[in-house]
Design an enzyme around this catalytic site. Sequence first.
Site, mmCIF file in Angstrom:
data_model
loop_
_atom_site.group_PDB
_atom_site.id
_atom_site.type_symbol
_atom_site.label_atom_id
_atom_site.label_comp_id
_atom_site.label_asym_id
_atom_site.label_seq_id
_atom_site.Cartn_x
_atom_site.Cartn_y
_atom_site.Cartn_z
ATOM 1 N N GLU A 64 0.826 -1.214 0.000
ATOM 2 C CA GLU A 64 0.000 0.000 0.000
ATOM 3 C C GLU A 64 0.859 1.263 0.000
ATOM 4 O OE1 GLU A 64 -3.027 0.257 -0.611
ATOM 5 O OE2 GLU A 64 -3.674 -1.822 -0.416
ATOM 6 N N GLN A 69 0.430 6.857 -5.353
ATOM 7 C CA GLN A 69 0.859 7.719 -6.459
ATOM 8 C C GLN A 69 1.835 7.031 -7.419
ATOM 9 O OE1 GLN A 69 1.968 11.007 -3.558
ATOM 10 N NE2 GLN A 69 0.876 12.225 -5.053
ATOM 11 N N LEU A 107 11.311 4.356 -7.420
ATOM 12 C CA LEU A 107 9.887 4.478 -7.135
ATOM 13 C C LEU A 107 9.465 5.925 -6.889
ATOM 14 C CD1 LEU A 107 8.933 1.473 -4.818
ATOM 15 C CD2 LEU A 107 8.059 1.978 -7.099
ATOM 16 N N TYR A 147 -6.312 6.217 4.584
ATOM 17 C CA TYR A 147 -6.484 5.191 3.560
ATOM 18 C C TYR A 147 -5.632 3.953 3.861
ATOM 19 C CZ TYR A 147 -5.506 2.488 -0.551
ATOM 20 O OH TYR A 147 -5.314 1.425 -1.388
ATOM 21 N N ASP A 165 -9.637 5.743 -2.292
ATOM 22 C CA ASP A 165 -8.537 6.339 -3.040
ATOM 23 C C ASP A 165 -9.146 6.969 -4.286
ATOM 24 O OD1 ASP A 165 -9.173 4.197 -4.666
ATOM 25 O OD2 ASP A 165 -7.166 3.333 -4.691
ATOM 26 N N CYS A 229 -25.582 2.059 -12.130
ATOM 27 C CA CYS A 229 -24.783 3.266 -12.363
ATOM 28 C C CYS A 229 -25.626 4.378 -12.975
ATOM 29 C CB CYS A 229 -23.601 2.938 -13.275
ATOM 30 S SG CYS A 229 -22.475 4.329 -13.513
#
Length: 347
Positions: A64, A69, A107, A147, A165, A229
């Site tokens: 996580e 990002q 990263l 989160y 998220d 939806c």
Amino acid sequence: MGKSATRTGAKAESLPPCSGFEEKAVRLKAIGELRAALREWYAQHKRELPWRQNTDAYRVWVSEIMLQQTRVAAVLEHYRIFLNAFPNIEALASASEQRVLALWSGLGYYRRARMLHQAGRVVVSELGGMLPRDAEALRKLPGVGRYTASAIASIAYGESTAVVDGNVERVLSRLDGEPRDNASAWRRAQELLDARHPGEWNQAMMELGATVCTPRAPQCVACPVRFWCRAPGAEMDRPRAARKQMEMTRALIERAGRVYLVQRPGDAAKMAGMWELPECDAGGAKELCVLRHSITDTDYKVRVVSGGMKALLANRARAGRWVPIEEIERLPLTGLTRKILRKQGLR
């Protein structure tokens, strides 16, 4: 086939918020059908990712943090290497920060790695090496926000807490036909959460947003919840700010199997303590290559030149050293430096 597949071509029904139903039984039936459709789809179509092989809290935590990002494709190999080096919290906590940053190199957003390392040391020194089992306690660790705490608690420990998220927020916005701010998205996610399978549900919501309910060109025909939806295909992402365009020149200075690298100051706003090729004036130097590199909100055009004493002397004010090519991997390199060295066949 799931329930959603049997309704192809039917008029879409909205899924009102819980407070909008007068009859509790009707509300629960509608939400229950949506949950079943999404969970069935997830069981059949989820990507086989290494952090889904089990629900070990440490592995979930590392994944996580890495995925914040950062694209899944960029994380896969880093995750494997990182877990091989640090298979548990004790191994992470006992490592040096430089070692952790070296394995994180490429990263980006290096503060994540520093906070992960600090949190690992807190867990070992103060919590007996065991990650807390609930979201509230997890949020007390360095670098663990709402989160991440909810993701760990639900996936590893089965706590009935939702996650939000960017992917989940987009799914919720389209599902209900209205853009959602962060606070309302969290409330709505908690309303729809499958409390019996919170970890599986949260992963299914994120997977749906990442692979089907995408920002552009969503695959509505393949969506397991399309029957409910209210805004299929609608643009729900926040407008993006224009990216800055900049140029820079880096010098690749080689001598006797060594490369000259400089270190960013320890108090630098970005990538503090990381090692990189020195900047220089490109005038008169031999150009080796030109490449593109993006950092946060800026796109760079980078010229790489064969540096000499002029570039070396211009960077004497910064901490630098000659590094044998075979030892470069041991240093925490900036992503740009790693990219340049790879392109030039030096790693």
